[in-house]
Design a protein around this motif. Structure first.
Motif, PDB file in Angstrom:
ATOM      1  N   MET A  64       0.856  -1.187   0.000  1.00 45.30           N
ATOM      2  CA  MET A  64       0.000   0.000   0.000  1.00 45.30           C
ATOM      3  C   MET A  64       0.894   1.239   0.000  1.00 45.30           C
ATOM      4  SD  MET A  64      -3.112   0.842   2.578  1.00 45.30           S
ATOM      5  CE  MET A  64      -2.054   0.942   3.980  1.00 45.30           C
TER       6      MET A  64
ATOM      7  N   ARG B 290      -7.018  -1.182   3.755  1.00 41.03           N
ATOM      8  CA  ARG B 290      -6.912   0.063   4.507  1.00 41.03           C
ATOM      9  C   ARG B 290      -7.475  -0.133   5.907  1.00 41.03           C
ATOM     10  NH1 ARG B 290      -7.321   1.314  -0.738  1.00 41.03           N
ATOM     11  NH2 ARG B 290      -6.233   3.148  -1.560  1.00 41.03           N
TER      12      ARG B 290
ATOM     13  N   GLU C  66      -9.209  -3.359  10.086  1.00 41.71           N
ATOM     14  CA  GLU C  66      -8.616  -3.524   8.769  1.00 41.71           C
ATOM     15  C   GLU C  66      -9.675  -3.999   7.775  1.00 41.71           C
ATOM     16  OE1 GLU C  66      -4.401  -5.224   7.899  1.00 41.71           O
ATOM     17  OE2 GLU C  66      -5.799  -6.891   7.678  1.00 41.71           O
TER      18      GLU C  66
ATOM     19  N   ASP D 235     -10.568   4.523  -0.932  1.00 40.29           N
ATOM     20  CA  ASP D 235     -11.013   5.672  -0.151  1.00 40.29           C
ATOM     21  C   ASP D 235     -11.760   6.665  -1.031  1.00 40.29           C
ATOM     22  OD1 ASP D 235      -9.142   7.808  -1.192  1.00 40.29           O
ATOM     23  OD2 ASP D 235      -7.644   6.423  -0.406  1.00 40.29           O
TER      24      ASP D 235
ATOM     25  N   GLU E 263      -9.886  11.028   2.172  1.00 42.86           N
ATOM     26  CA  GLU E 263      -9.067   9.823   2.248  1.00 42.86           C
ATOM     27  C   GLU E 263      -9.331   9.032   3.522  1.00 42.86           C
ATOM     28  OE1 GLU E 263      -5.068  11.821   4.218  1.00 42.86           O
ATOM     29  OE2 GLU E 263      -5.196  11.594   2.042  1.00 42.86           O
TER      30      GLU E 263
ATOM     31  N   ILE F 221     -13.777   5.133   3.772  1.00 38.75           N
ATOM     32  CA  ILE F 221     -13.430   3.931   3.013  1.00 38.75           C
ATOM     33  C   ILE F 221     -14.698   3.307   2.442  1.00 38.75           C
ATOM     34  CG2 ILE F 221     -12.340   1.653   3.153  1.00 38.75           C
ATOM     35  CD1 ILE F 221     -10.674   2.707   5.464  1.00 38.75           C
TER      36      ILE F 221
END
Length: 991
Positions: free
Chosen positions: A1, A47, A53, A59, A105, A108
């Motif tokens: 990532m 993410r 998680e 995002d 951002e 999600i």
């Protein structure tokens, strides 16, 4: 990532690339086309939000940027409105089902479940005619299902449509108040978007949360005014913790009353699997209800004691220790979600039941997935709520320490939840892959051991087969040990994978990016072009830990565009699939594949390291002065190197580079006869003899002249046989060979002549003729044992008894277990002789057991040439040109890699990659193993190295003896380069 800065750079470069063209990728007004392109462009990954998680998500900022890219616009507000229109039709949703798309951002989103299947599905159009013929029925079914899954994304986004008025032309808006050009010149502000007629997403299509409760509305104004601003904030935060806990408990009650009870008491689910289905989908949510009901009661009791709650940390600390059910729920959530979707797709009564319940007022217009995710999101929100309380709690307050302890406990549960849910998802996906995996070619079939405890999926996703926009997709699956190239289809609501190419072990995979502007030499484990080589060199490859020669995140210099961004793969090895190229949809989608493959290759190298490669010298020998052979002497304290431009002397462990002591061209072999202080050198097929005095010659001085002993000498071999030190010198032709053997002796009389009939210039050295061995055929290599000579020729290995000179085949031709190798050793025609396997060395493990190494196989035989351990067979990954031994490991050298196997089990223990690797000296009795390869960082130099064993040496069984053969003479260099094949422990490891 990637980090956010890198993502922003990627997005900015993509925007510059496409905005410069000024053309949207698709017609932006049709939501169906935008949805398809959005799914193709978006890069999903892992993410974390509130400590939880989430996998296969993206995002909000990334989504808006991609939509702006698709419609070729810098107006992010317009792209946001377009994204909300797609979200309203359930293309994607917030992971917690709390709000619609936000340009942030921190928020999600994930694709809706049935759309995610479509996102991962291959294009049903296949360019290969054979695939069309073989898979016609399956593709038509998959195409129908895909259309069904995507059909719900419909509509026109009028902001981006063309004007309906036939007279509307030019850049100015026409008479119509709703002319799209009018909105293009006066963009809709976010605050006005809801009131814009016909151009906003209906608020009824999104979930409207209940009005937030406030503490100040629950107590008298006198109490509120008596508190400081910080205390009021603290009370509001405590109140939020309590009322959100109440909402959470109510949501679980809703699941129990509206879903679990009806499913258990009605005929919606067949009786035979009703209980199992409810347990799979809802897991232990009733246990969570019991835990949180007790917590809610304790919080409400504390709140009822006084309007101003003085302490809350002790209540939380008493109850968070009981949060273990959250971990269990998270581990089983993914499997339950899949069971729910599968049942809904196959059971129409259940689908009708779901739609009916979700329309009821009790559901608050939130679908069931929003409720099923609440336990995991709730666990993540506890620390967020407690952190706000702690933020407004004065230092020294008793709550400070108690809240921190409670948060630490919750953090521990979150770590376990993420780990357990990730492991559970991995095992579930591996089980599905194992159950629905097939091979396109029967020859590629192997046991991938997908259900092994240590197996895990690192990454999977689509890459295009060609650069064409309508090209079909391959679904790539990166495991911890293999890369799988598959076709992915959903048939009868089940995911099926067909492996298109032989699975590629990561040890034998080279990945990189083709170069567009200029041709570079490969800086990887790929060999340089040799006669007959078909390896392409217009690409740059990476080896683990070495960066690419170029920026993958720019389009400048690399092939790419609307057709995709290429990634080149090379499967090295005897049966490798060679070089092929696939295409990523975007620049950002290409880099993770290379990064994750390299990272896993490094991890494998570190975890399986048996031998360490130690550099001797790296900038002394160029590719025009290659080192061909080395030999150690004086108990290993010194070594000699035979190179293209002379003989070099070095001292073991000395930092000073080796120095040249002889100026001879094309030195291919060197031997030291310490008993007679003689140095033998094969240079340009001429055998030379030098005294030991040559070793003391300083660099640049002219040494004493040596003597030519024999011309037309392809190689020599020095070993012990019949308790004698023997020097074997072959003289070969295509029809027959004579191997002369000599015994080195000390000559005290200066008038005596050498065994070659030439008077010595120095009177202490002589070679006494011993025997001459004849065989029909060209001798490729010679080896000696205690009483035998092994000669490898065109028709196999001939075993010569040195006491009687009787000759017989090494392998018993009557042994049926050796048919696979004897048939190759004894071809019917001269044409097939060159296609036969080549014997390289024999290693005696015990008195009546020998490990025989060919360039394709290794197996055991007894003293009579019959096969032992019939279940044991090593199939080399490459086509070795030489071997070395360090008990209990056998090392096979081929130009692309060194293959290290356990000689007792046959298991592949390690792969060491490089460019043009060659063994410089076979290891005698666990001696030093030296080799050479081309320097990957500067391809004009050759690197000399030693292999140091990192594993504690194991005692060798007695008696033992190592036999090493000089490999084929240089006339064979005109043969085609070897082909290769891959390995699999379950197939190649036998006892």
């Amino acid at each position: 990532m990637f980090n956010q800065a890198k993502q922003d750079r990627d997005r900015h470069k993509e925007h510059e690339l496409y905005f410069s063209k000024g053309t949207p990728l698709v017609y932006p007004a049709l939501l169906s086309l935008v949805a398809q392109e959005f799914k193709r462009q978006i890069e999903i990954g892992t993410r974390i939000k509130n400590g939880v998680e989430y996998k296969s998500v993206f995002d909000g900022r990334q989504a808006v940027s991609k939509l702006a890219l698709i419609i070729c616009s810098n107006n992010r507000q317009q792209a946001l409105r377009l994204g909300r229109a797609l979200g309203a039709q359930k293309l994607f949703n917030d992971v917690s089902y709390e709000h619609r798309l936000l340009d942030s951002e921190n928020e999600i989103y994930q694709f809706h479940d049935n759309v995610l299947h479509s996102y991962r599905m291959d294009d049903p159009e296949v360019s290969d005619k054979e695939e069309i013929a073989d898979e016609k029925y399956e593709e038509s079914e998959a195409s129908f299902e895909e259309e069904q899954q995507e059909s719900h994304i419909t509509g026109v986004f009028t902001e981006l449509s063309t004007c309906y008025s036939p007279t509307c032309s030019g850049n100015k808006p026409c008479y119509s108040r709703s002319c799209p050009k009018r909105f293009a010149q006066h963009p809709i502000a976010e605050s006005q978007s809801k009131s814009a007629l016909g151009r906003s997403v209906s608020a009824s299509l999104t979930h409207t949360p209940q009005p937030q409760e406030l503490w100040v509305n629950q107590v008298s104004s006198y109490i509120v005014d008596s508190l400081t601003k910080q205390d009021r904030k603290r009370q509001e935060n405590i109140f939020e913790l309590i009322y959100t806990e109440k909402n959470f408990v109510n949501d679980i009650e809703y699941l129990y009353q509206m879903w679990m009870v009806p499913l258990l008491t009605t005929e919606v689910i067949p009786t035979s699997r009703r209980v199992n289905f409810v347990q799979s989908v809802f897991s232990n949510i009733t246990t969570i209800y019991e835990v949180n009901s007790r917590l809610l009661n304790a919080l409400q009791r504390r709140q009822s004691e006084h309007p101003v709650v003085s302490q809350i940390g002790d209540v939380m600390l008493d109850h968070v220790v009981n949060f273990e059910p959250f971990v269990e729920y998270g581990a089983r959530q993914y499997g339950g979600k899949m069971a729910f979707e599968r049942e809904r797709a196959t059971n129409y009564e259940f689908d009708a039941f779901v739609k009916e319940v979700e329309r009821k007022p009790e559901s608050r217009k939130l679908e069931i997935n929003g409720y099923l995710t609440k336990p995991t999101t709730r666990l993540g929100r506890y620390n967020l709520l407690l952190g706000e309380i702690l933020k407004h709690t004065p230092e020294g307050h008793s709550d400070c320490e108690l809240i921190r302890k409670a948060m630490d406990t919750i953090t521990g549960y979150l770590r376990r939840l993420n780990s357990e849910s990730g492991n559970a998802k991995n095992k579930f996906d591996l089980k599905q892959l194992h159950d629905n995996l097939s091979f396109k070619n029967k020859s590629d079939e192997m046991d991938l051991d997908l259900l092994a405890e240590e197996r895990f999926i690192i990454k999977q996703g689509p890459l295009k087969k060609t650069a064409a926009l309508d090209s079909s997709d391959y679904q790539l699956i990166l495991l911890d040990n293999y890369l799988l190239i598959t076709k992915h289809k959903v048939l009868s609501f089940e995911e099926h994978y067909t492996i298109q190419r032989r699975p590629i072990p990561l040890d034998l995979l080279v990945v990189g990016v083709p170069e567009q502007l200029r041709i570079r030499r490969a800086s990887s484990i790929l060999p340089y072009a040799r006669p007959g080589s078909n390896i392409q060199h217009n690409m740059t490859y990476t080896t683990p830990g070495r960066p690419l020669a170029g920026d993958l995140n720019t389009s400048n210099g690399w092939t790419g565009g609307k057709g995709g961004y290429p990634i080149s793969f090379h499967h090295i090895g005897r049966k490798g699939s060679g070089h092929f190229t696939l295409y990523a949809a975007t620049l950002a989608a290409r880099r993770p594949w290379i990064d994750k493959i390299e990272k896993q290759q490094l991890a494998l190298t570190k975890n399986r390291q048996i031998f360490e490669l130690v550099t001797i010298c790296d900038r002394l020998f160029s590719l025009t002065n290659r080192v061909n052979h080395t030999i150690s002497f004086d108990n290993g304290r010194y070594f000699l190197l035979a190179a293209d431009q002379g003989v070099y002397l070095g001292r073991t462990g000395d930092i000073a580079p080796p120095r040249r002591i002889l100026h001879l061209d094309h030195c291919t072999q060197i031997q030291v006869i310490e008993e007679t202080f003689t140095l033998l050198v094969v240079a340009d097929r001429v055998l030379w003899e030098f005294p030991f005095d040559i070793l003391h010659t300083k660099t640049g001085e002219k040494p004493d002249a040596g003597h030519k002993l024999r011309q037309h000498t392809p190689f020599i071999f020095v070993g012990e046989c019949l308790n004698k030190k023997l020097i074997c010198i072959p003289k070969s032709s295509s029809l027959n060979s004579y191997v002369s053997t000599y015994e080195p002796t000390l000559l005290g009389d200066t008038k005596k002549k050498s065994a070659f009939g030439r008077k010595k210039a120095y009177n202490e050295i002589g070679l006494k003729f011993f025997k001459e061995i004849y065989i029909p055929g060209e001798a490729w290599s010679v080896d000696l044992s205690a009483t035998k000579m092994f000669i490898t020729c065109q028709r196999g290995v001939q075993l010569v008894d040195m006491r009687t000179t009787n000759t017989q085949a090494l392998l018993d031709p009557n042994d049926p277990d050796l048919g696979f190798i004897i048939d190759r050793e004894m071809p019917d025609s001269v044409l097939n002789i060159r296609q036969g396997v080549k014997h390289i060395c024999t290693y005696r493990i015990e008195s009546n057991e020998h490990l025989v190494c060919y360039d394709e196989y290794a197996f055991y035989i007894d003293g009579k040439g019959r096969r032992k351990r019939s279940g044991f067979l090593i199939e080399w990954e490459g086509q070795p040109e030489s071997f070395a031994f360090s008990y209990p490991y056998v090392l096979a050298f081929e130009p692309n890699f060194i293959e290290i196997r356990h000689m007792l089990t046959g298991a592949l223990e390690q792969i060491i990659s490089g460019i043009d690797i060659q063994s410089l000296s076979p290891a005698l009795k666990n001696g030093t193993i030296r080799g050479a390869m081309t320097d990957a960082s500067n391809d004009v130099y050759q690197v000399l190295f030693e292999l140091k064993c990192l594993v504690q040496p194991q005692p060798k069984p007695a008696p033992s003896h190592l036999h090493t053969l000089a490999y084929r003479h240089q006339n064979q260099s005109t043969e085609q380069p070897p082909t290769h094949h891959t390995w699999h422990p379950s197939r190649n490891t036998h006892m």
